[in-house]
Design a protein around this motif. Structure first.
Motif, mmCIF file in Angstrom:
data_model
loop_
_atom_site.group_PDB
_atom_site.id
_atom_site.type_symbol
_atom_site.label_atom_id
_atom_site.label_comp_id
_atom_site.label_asym_id
_atom_site.label_seq_id
_atom_site.Cartn_x
_atom_site.Cartn_y
_atom_site.Cartn_z
ATOM 1 N N VAL A 142 -0.318 5.074 9.869
ATOM 2 C CA VAL A 142 -1.575 4.499 9.737
ATOM 3 C C VAL A 142 -1.757 3.662 8.508
ATOM 4 N N GLN A 143 -1.128 4.070 7.314
ATOM 5 C CA GLN A 143 -1.282 3.259 6.137
ATOM 6 C C GLN A 143 -0.750 1.796 6.175
ATOM 7 N N GLU A 144 0.531 1.711 6.885
ATOM 8 C CA GLU A 144 1.128 0.481 7.217
ATOM 9 C C GLU A 144 0.275 -0.224 7.871
ATOM 10 N N GLU A 145 -0.402 0.045 8.900
ATOM 11 C CA GLU A 145 -1.385 -0.536 9.716
ATOM 12 C C GLU A 145 -2.725 -1.000 9.126
ATOM 13 N N LEU A 146 -2.898 -0.085 8.062
ATOM 14 C CA LEU A 146 -4.270 -0.562 7.448
ATOM 15 C C LEU A 146 -3.919 -1.555 6.195
ATOM 16 N N ASP A 147 -2.913 -1.542 5.761
ATOM 17 C CA ASP A 147 -2.402 -2.414 4.751
ATOM 18 C C ASP A 147 -2.219 -3.792 5.475
ATOM 19 N N LEU A 189 -5.753 -5.000 6.069
ATOM 20 C CA LEU A 189 -6.483 -5.513 4.976
ATOM 21 C C LEU A 189 -5.927 -6.863 4.470
ATOM 22 N N GLU A 190 -4.553 -6.943 4.568
ATOM 23 C CA GLU A 190 -3.946 -8.220 4.194
ATOM 24 C C GLU A 190 -4.587 -9.533 5.203
ATOM 25 N N TYR A 191 -4.762 -9.207 6.372
ATOM 26 C CA TYR A 191 -5.315 -10.203 7.349
ATOM 27 C C TYR A 191 -6.626 -10.424 6.888
ATOM 28 N N LEU A 192 -7.376 -9.381 6.554
ATOM 29 C CA LEU A 192 -8.773 -9.596 6.115
ATOM 30 C C LEU A 192 -8.959 -10.420 4.956
#
Length: 105
Positions: free
Chosen positions: A40-45, A48-51
């Protein structure tokens, strides 16, 4: 009294057995939760990078004073050039021409 000690020993051994099984189950649950958290942390990162990329492209940034002055000067130069072309006699004027149909005189 020996019977009581035997019962107590058996009870404690059963408690140890169940507590060990519970600890093993909790250890597996912790390992699974840690793995899930990592995913989940990898997905969140990644999100956030895409955002951040979207924000860099989509959110208007204030122009610096130098940029505004340069843009305005370029605009004024273009307008002055257009005005000089319009004021000079070299602009495209449509001259009146006489047109007739063939054979008509």
């Amino acid at each position: 009294e020996t019977k009581d000690n035997e019962i107590e020993k058996t009870t404690k051994e059963q408690d140890v057995k169940y507590k060990t099984e519970e600890a093993t189950g909790l250890g597996k649950a912790v390992a699974e939760a840690t793995s899930d958290k990592t995913g989940v942390q990898e997905e969140l990162d990644a999100v956030l990078e895409y955002l951040k990329g979207l924000e860099d492209r989509c959110i208007a940034k204030a122009e610096s004073y130098k940029e505004r002055v340069a843009r305005r000067e370029a605009e004024l130069a273009g307008l002055k050039e257009a005005l000089s072309i319009l004021e000079s006699g070299t602009s495209f004027l449509q001259l009146k021409t006489k047109r007739t149909l063939r054979g008509a005189m």
